[in-house]
Design an enzyme around this catalytic site. Structure first.
Site, PDB file in Angstrom:
ATOM      1  N   PRO A  11     -46.042 -15.521  38.146  1.00  0.00           N
ATOM      2  CA  PRO A  11     -45.154 -14.475  37.646  1.00  0.00           C
ATOM      3  C   PRO A  11     -45.848 -13.390  36.823  1.00  0.00           C
ATOM      4  O   PRO A  11     -46.711 -13.668  36.011  1.00  0.00           O
ATOM      5  CB  PRO A  11     -44.143 -15.241  36.774  1.00  0.00           C
ATOM      6  N   ASN A  12     -45.415 -12.179  37.105  1.00  0.00           N
ATOM      7  CA  ASN A  12     -45.807 -10.958  36.406  1.00  0.00           C
ATOM      8  C   ASN A  12     -47.200 -10.462  36.750  1.00  0.00           C
ATOM      9  O   ASN A  12     -47.595  -9.391  36.299  1.00  0.00           O
ATOM     10  CB  ASN A  12     -45.647 -11.111  34.877  1.00  0.00           C
ATOM     11  N   ARG A  19     -50.119  -2.548  32.812  1.00  0.00           N
ATOM     12  CA  ARG A  19     -49.759  -2.783  31.414  1.00  0.00           C
ATOM     13  C   ARG A  19     -50.784  -3.720  30.778  1.00  0.00           C
ATOM     14  O   ARG A  19     -51.457  -4.470  31.476  1.00  0.00           O
ATOM     15  CB  ARG A  19     -48.383  -3.438  31.309  1.00  0.00           C
ATOM     16  N   TYR A  24     -55.574  -7.852  30.179  1.00  0.00           N
ATOM     17  CA  TYR A  24     -55.712  -8.244  31.584  1.00  0.00           C
ATOM     18  C   TYR A  24     -56.601  -7.313  32.416  1.00  0.00           C
ATOM     19  O   TYR A  24     -56.789  -7.550  33.604  1.00  0.00           O
ATOM     20  CB  TYR A  24     -54.327  -8.344  32.225  1.00  0.00           C
ATOM     21  N   ASN A  76     -53.539 -19.300  39.956  1.00  0.00           N
ATOM     22  CA  ASN A  76     -53.251 -18.751  38.631  1.00  0.00           C
ATOM     23  C   ASN A  76     -51.728 -18.787  38.483  1.00  0.00           C
ATOM     24  O   ASN A  76     -51.035 -17.868  38.931  1.00  0.00           O
ATOM     25  CB  ASN A  76     -53.762 -17.324  38.489  1.00  0.00           C
ATOM     26  N   ALA A  79     -47.542 -17.786  33.439  1.00  0.00           N
ATOM     27  CA  ALA A  79     -46.907 -18.539  32.346  1.00  0.00           C
ATOM     28  C   ALA A  79     -46.456 -19.931  32.791  1.00  0.00           C
ATOM     29  O   ALA A  79     -46.296 -20.825  31.940  1.00  0.00           O
ATOM     30  CB  ALA A  79     -45.728 -17.747  31.790  1.00  0.00           C
ATOM     31  N   HIS A  82     -48.133 -23.256  31.615  1.00  0.00           N
ATOM     32  CA  HIS A  82     -47.833 -23.926  30.346  1.00  0.00           C
ATOM     33  C   HIS A  82     -46.492 -24.657  30.353  1.00  0.00           C
ATOM     34  O   HIS A  82     -46.113 -25.249  29.347  1.00  0.00           O
ATOM     35  CB  HIS A  82     -47.840 -22.889  29.217  1.00  0.00           C
ATOM     36  N   GLU A 100     -58.047 -23.923  38.788  1.00  0.00           N
ATOM     37  CA  GLU A 100     -57.128 -23.138  37.940  1.00  0.00           C
ATOM     38  C   GLU A 100     -57.847 -21.857  37.508  1.00  0.00           C
ATOM     39  O   GLU A 100     -58.986 -21.917  37.036  1.00  0.00           O
ATOM     40  CB  GLU A 100     -56.753 -23.991  36.716  1.00  0.00           C
ATOM     41  N   HIS A 102     -57.626 -18.054  35.387  1.00  0.00           N
ATOM     42  CA  HIS A 102     -56.940 -17.147  34.458  1.00  0.00           C
ATOM     43  C   HIS A 102     -57.801 -15.929  34.187  1.00  0.00           C
ATOM     44  O   HIS A 102     -59.021 -16.053  34.019  1.00  0.00           O
ATOM     45  CB  HIS A 102     -56.627 -17.835  33.132  1.00  0.00           C
ATOM     46  N   LEU A 103     -57.140 -14.789  34.105  1.00  0.00           N
ATOM     47  CA  LEU A 103     -57.841 -13.553  33.747  1.00  0.00           C
ATOM     48  C   LEU A 103     -58.257 -13.594  32.284  1.00  0.00           C
ATOM     49  O   LEU A 103     -59.402 -13.319  31.938  1.00  0.00           O
ATOM     50  CB  LEU A 103     -56.906 -12.360  33.976  1.00  0.00           C
ATOM     51  N   ARG A 109     -55.749 -17.610  22.708  1.00  0.00           N
ATOM     52  CA  ARG A 109     -54.538 -16.826  22.451  1.00  0.00           C
ATOM     53  C   ARG A 109     -53.528 -17.651  21.643  1.00  0.00           C
ATOM     54  O   ARG A 109     -53.909 -18.427  20.791  1.00  0.00           O
ATOM     55  CB  ARG A 109     -53.977 -16.324  23.794  1.00  0.00           C
ATOM     56  N   ARG A 113     -50.198 -21.387  24.646  1.00  0.00           N
ATOM     57  CA  ARG A 113     -50.957 -21.221  25.900  1.00  0.00           C
ATOM     58  C   ARG A 113     -52.068 -22.263  26.032  1.00  0.00           C
ATOM     59  O   ARG A 113     -52.783 -22.299  27.031  1.00  0.00           O
ATOM     60  CB  ARG A 113     -51.567 -19.820  25.981  1.00  0.00           C
TER      61      ARG A 113
HETATM   62  O1  CA2 Z   1     -54.724 -14.966  31.858  1.00  0.00           O
HETATM   63  C1  CA2 Z   1     -54.021 -15.275  32.817  1.00  0.00           C
HETATM   64  O2  CA2 Z   1     -54.358 -15.126  33.982  1.00  0.00           O
HETATM   65  C2  CA2 Z   1     -52.606 -15.834  32.566  1.00  0.00           C
HETATM   66  O3  CA2 Z   1     -52.319 -16.779  33.595  1.00  0.00           O
HETATM   67  C3  CA2 Z   1     -51.673 -14.651  32.637  1.00  0.00           C
HETATM   68  C4  CA2 Z   1     -50.229 -15.010  32.310  1.00  0.00           C
HETATM   69  C5  CA2 Z   1     -50.153 -15.771  30.980  1.00  0.00           C
HETATM   70  O4  CA2 Z   1     -48.813 -16.188  30.737  1.00  0.00           O
HETATM   71  C6  CA2 Z   1     -51.079 -16.968  30.951  1.00  0.00           C
HETATM   72  O5  CA2 Z   1     -51.003 -17.566  29.670  1.00  0.00           O
HETATM   73  C7  CA2 Z   1     -52.512 -16.555  31.229  1.00  0.00           C
HETATM   74  C8  CA2 Z   1     -49.376 -13.750  32.200  1.00  0.00           C
HETATM   75  C9  CA2 Z   1     -49.388 -12.896  33.432  1.00  0.00           C
HETATM   76  C10 CA2 Z   1     -48.766 -11.594  33.104  1.00  0.00           C
HETATM   77  O6  CA2 Z   1     -49.536 -10.596  33.735  1.00  0.00           O
HETATM   78  C11 CA2 Z   1     -49.437  -9.326  33.261  1.00  0.00           C
HETATM   79  C12 CA2 Z   1     -50.350  -8.436  33.763  1.00  0.00           C
HETATM   80  C13 CA2 Z   1     -50.334  -7.145  33.327  1.00  0.00           C
HETATM   81  C14 CA2 Z   1     -49.405  -6.728  32.414  1.00  0.00           C
HETATM   82  C15 CA2 Z   1     -48.475  -7.620  31.920  1.00  0.00           C
HETATM   83  C16 CA2 Z   1     -48.485  -8.931  32.351  1.00  0.00           C
END
Ligand code: CA2
Length: 152
Positions: A11-12, A19, A24, A76, A79, A82, A100, A102-103, A109, A113
């Protein structure tokens, strides 16, 4: 036959590059996928990359990976990392090697997380290197797949 890897983002992550660039990075998810495909060609494998905001879609894709002919997974879960026992169960059930990805570095953080449910079903984790995390995870997965008897 070419080794096929399935890369799943949660998601997202479709918002990448639009953003929170300080967290990211500035590359879009399409950029990340293009880089991954280039690295896959160099490694002699193929990658199919997908993204969904829906937990059930992620579970379905993981569950279908073996019959879809994939040898391993990059995941990846965003969220859902978690929170999702459903994704953990799907990874355990499909029993394919999974890395797994993650960016960002979730351990650096917010405390919430630090818990990863999916980690228990993964052979390793690459986090904190922005878009490079995906390529580094692919390298690790392909090396692992090349090791005899490394997976049941
Ligand atoms: O660091 C990562 O790849 C995460 O999986 C990204 C998730 C976060 O909840 C994990 O803790 C770590 C969030 C993805 C949201 O992606 C966005 C990208 C650009 C702008 C806003 C959100």
């Amino acid at each position: 036959m070419t080794t096929r890897i399935l890369c799943i983002s949660g998601p997202n992550l479709q918002l990448l590059g639009t953003r929170e660039p300080e967290v990211y990075g500035r590359e879009t998810l399409a950029d990340v996928h293009a880089r991954l495909e280039k690295r896959a060609r160099a490694l002699g494998v193929t990658v199919e990359a997908r993204q969904s905001n829906h937990e059930g879609a992620l579970v379905d894709w993981i569950g279908g990976a073996r019959e879809g002919g994939f040898a391993g997974l990059l995941v990846n879960p965003g969220a859902y990392t978690h929170t999702s026992i459903a994704i953990l169960d799907a990874l355990r059930a499909v029993a394919l090697p999974c890395v797994e990805v993650h960016l960002s570095n979730p351990d650096g953080r917010e405390p919430f997380r630090r818990r990863s449910y999916v980690a228990r079903a993964c052979i390793g984790r690459v986090a904190g290197f922005g878009a490079d995390s995906y390529e580094l995870a692919l390298d690790g997965l392909v090396r692992s797949l090349a090791r005899p008897r490394s997976h049941a």
